[in-house]
Design an enzyme around this catalytic site. Sequence first.
Site, PDB file in Angstrom:
ATOM      1  N   LYS A 140       0.846  -1.203   0.000  1.00 32.23           N
ATOM      2  CA  LYS A 140       0.000   0.000   0.000  1.00 32.23           C
ATOM      3  C   LYS A 140       0.875   1.245   0.000  1.00 32.23           C
ATOM      4  O   LYS A 140       1.887   1.294   0.713  1.00 32.23           O
ATOM      5  CB  LYS A 140      -0.886  -0.021   1.258  1.00 32.23           C
ATOM      6  CG  LYS A 140      -1.928   1.086   1.331  1.00 32.23           C
ATOM      7  CD  LYS A 140      -2.775   0.937   2.607  1.00 32.23           C
ATOM      8  CE  LYS A 140      -3.940   1.912   2.629  1.00 32.23           C
ATOM      9  NZ  LYS A 140      -4.790   1.735   3.849  1.00 32.23           N
ATOM     10  N   SER A 165      -9.766   1.605   2.753  1.00 26.34           N
ATOM     11  CA  SER A 165      -8.897   2.377   1.895  1.00 26.34           C
ATOM     12  C   SER A 165      -7.840   1.544   1.174  1.00 26.34           C
ATOM     13  O   SER A 165      -7.239   2.026   0.217  1.00 26.34           O
ATOM     14  CB  SER A 165      -8.209   3.466   2.723  1.00 26.34           C
ATOM     15  OG  SER A 165      -7.363   2.898   3.697  1.00 26.34           O
ATOM     16  N   SER A 211     -10.027  -0.703   6.995  1.00 30.95           N
ATOM     17  CA  SER A 211      -9.443  -0.534   5.661  1.00 30.95           C
ATOM     18  C   SER A 211      -8.709  -1.732   5.085  1.00 30.95           C
ATOM     19  O   SER A 211      -8.346  -1.722   3.920  1.00 30.95           O
ATOM     20  CB  SER A 211      -8.484   0.647   5.651  1.00 30.95           C
ATOM     21  OG  SER A 211      -9.205   1.828   5.423  1.00 30.95           O
TER      22      SER A 211
HETATM   23  N1  GLN Z   1     -13.317   3.726   6.084  1.00 28.69           N
HETATM   24  C1  GLN Z   1     -12.763   4.175   7.329  1.00 28.69           C
HETATM   25  C2  GLN Z   1     -12.434   5.636   7.243  1.00 28.69           C
HETATM   26  O1  GLN Z   1     -12.667   6.207   6.238  1.00 28.69           O
HETATM   27  C3  GLN Z   1     -11.591   3.363   7.694  1.00 28.69           C
HETATM   28  C4  GLN Z   1     -10.361   3.818   7.054  1.00 28.69           C
HETATM   29  C5  GLN Z   1      -9.179   3.012   7.464  1.00 28.69           C
HETATM   30  O2  GLN Z   1      -9.321   1.982   8.138  1.00 28.69           O
HETATM   31  N2  GLN Z   1      -8.010   3.521   7.130  1.00 28.69           N
HETATM   32  O3  GLN Z   1     -11.952   6.213   8.177  1.00 28.69           O
END
Ligand code: GLN
Length: 492
Positions: A79, A159, A183
């Site tokens: 990532k 994400s 994410s």
């Molecule tokens: N979807 C969640 C957010 O937007 C989780 C994001 C993540 O785990 N980095 O904060």
Amino acid sequence: MTAALTELTLGQARDGLAKGEFSSRELTEAHIAAVEGARDLNAFITETPERALAMADASDARRGNGEAGAMDGIPIAVKDLYCTDGVRTTAASRILESFVPPYESSVTANLWRAGAVMLGKTNMDEFAMGSANMFSFKGPAINPWRRDGDGPPLVPGGSSGGSAAAVAARVALGAIGTDTGGSIRQPASFCGVVGMKPTYGRCSRWGIVAFASSLDQAGPLARSVRDCAIMLGAMAGHDPRDSTSVDRPVPDYEAALGGGVKGLRVGIPAEYRVDDMPEEIERLWAQGVEWMKGQGAEAVDISLPHTRYALPAYYIVAPAEASSNLARYDGVKYGLRVPSDDLTEMYQKTRAAGFGPEVKRRVLIGTYVLSAGYYDAYYLKAQKLRTLIAADFRAAFQRVDVILTPTAPSAAFAVGEKMDDPIAMYLNDVFTVPASMAGLPAISIPAGLSAEGLPLGLHLIGRPFDEETVLRAAQAVEEAAGFTARPEGVGR
Ligand code: GLN
């Protein structure tokens, strides 16, 4: 031969390399070709084929000398939130578009020390804020799955969307992501792969671009539970450079597998039966309970009474920490600078041009909830709720060994959907956020298909630092589910 090499699981590839059935160069070349063949998924922000081949050759040389590590010669994707020495690291943000770190994150350094090979840096939501991989300066990553094998392009989740898409499309044997509120697990569910968030503190955060420091954790995405166990073993470990990384030995996670779930107490939390849950997800969850029982586990109804506060509390705590962490992007030290004669104006112009819409929304929310007069009303309350959420889990884990829930309230949705409604987007995290708030290990396993032919995941949550039980239970779900479906046009 080359197509067959991308069909292997990470564990099979490791064993094939050990037996000399193929070289890391052959394995890596096959995956580089696959990456190039899947560019329509936009899963990568930066491809690093030359580096991959150099790492593969070095791995083959090590193996020749009898010095191969636990992941030697295995091509993986990273990532683009992990700093990689000499390789551009953008966090999918314009503000870091040309940032080349002069150092390596601890987790990636651990992986390279174990011999892994880097194929490139994967697409993601900007600064890991999002659930659809729609907020990337590089444009959306695309899910290799389609509804009934056709229909509009779907999001891979977020994400860590690029990492999940890459693993599902068989262009990488595994990938690493980060999970702040879901994410890793939600994109794993959307793409039909396994994704694990270990206990907070299990992996070092050093060198990972910070989003919400009290929640961020590194973790693996792969095509089997065993593959995740192998990767986590290589990633985890104490790191004196991260004061929240925990100094305890890393167990042999792979050795924990295969033990079965006989006698294991599996908690089913009443509060996860949310309104408007699609029936097919409810059904899959019930199926999961039956699978566990069929293998000798005991299902126990439990209550996690503060569950409904987890999401609102998360969307205060995470933006609060983000607003503070992202203050460093000011055009002075590194990253984008939009010049101006006036310092304040330079800050403003730089941040206005460098950050995308979701990041701006979070910085605004975070600054608001931390400001004098609102701190007690929002931030402090959210912190108190966080304590109650963690206490719920502690009480539950007196009675059960793991907790089984769905991973996400829906299958993957279409690119562009939910974009005008941030709250609808935030609801994606309803089942993953509580474990994040409590710092607990959790995993998503592909368990079935929706009526439209899309993957759906089941989610297991465990006690702090009991990744072994989580993995063992996940393997039971994996075996019972026998998930062999794959996206149209991928492999075979
Ligand atoms: N979807 C969640 C957010 O937007 C989780 C994001 C993540 O785990 N980095 O904060």
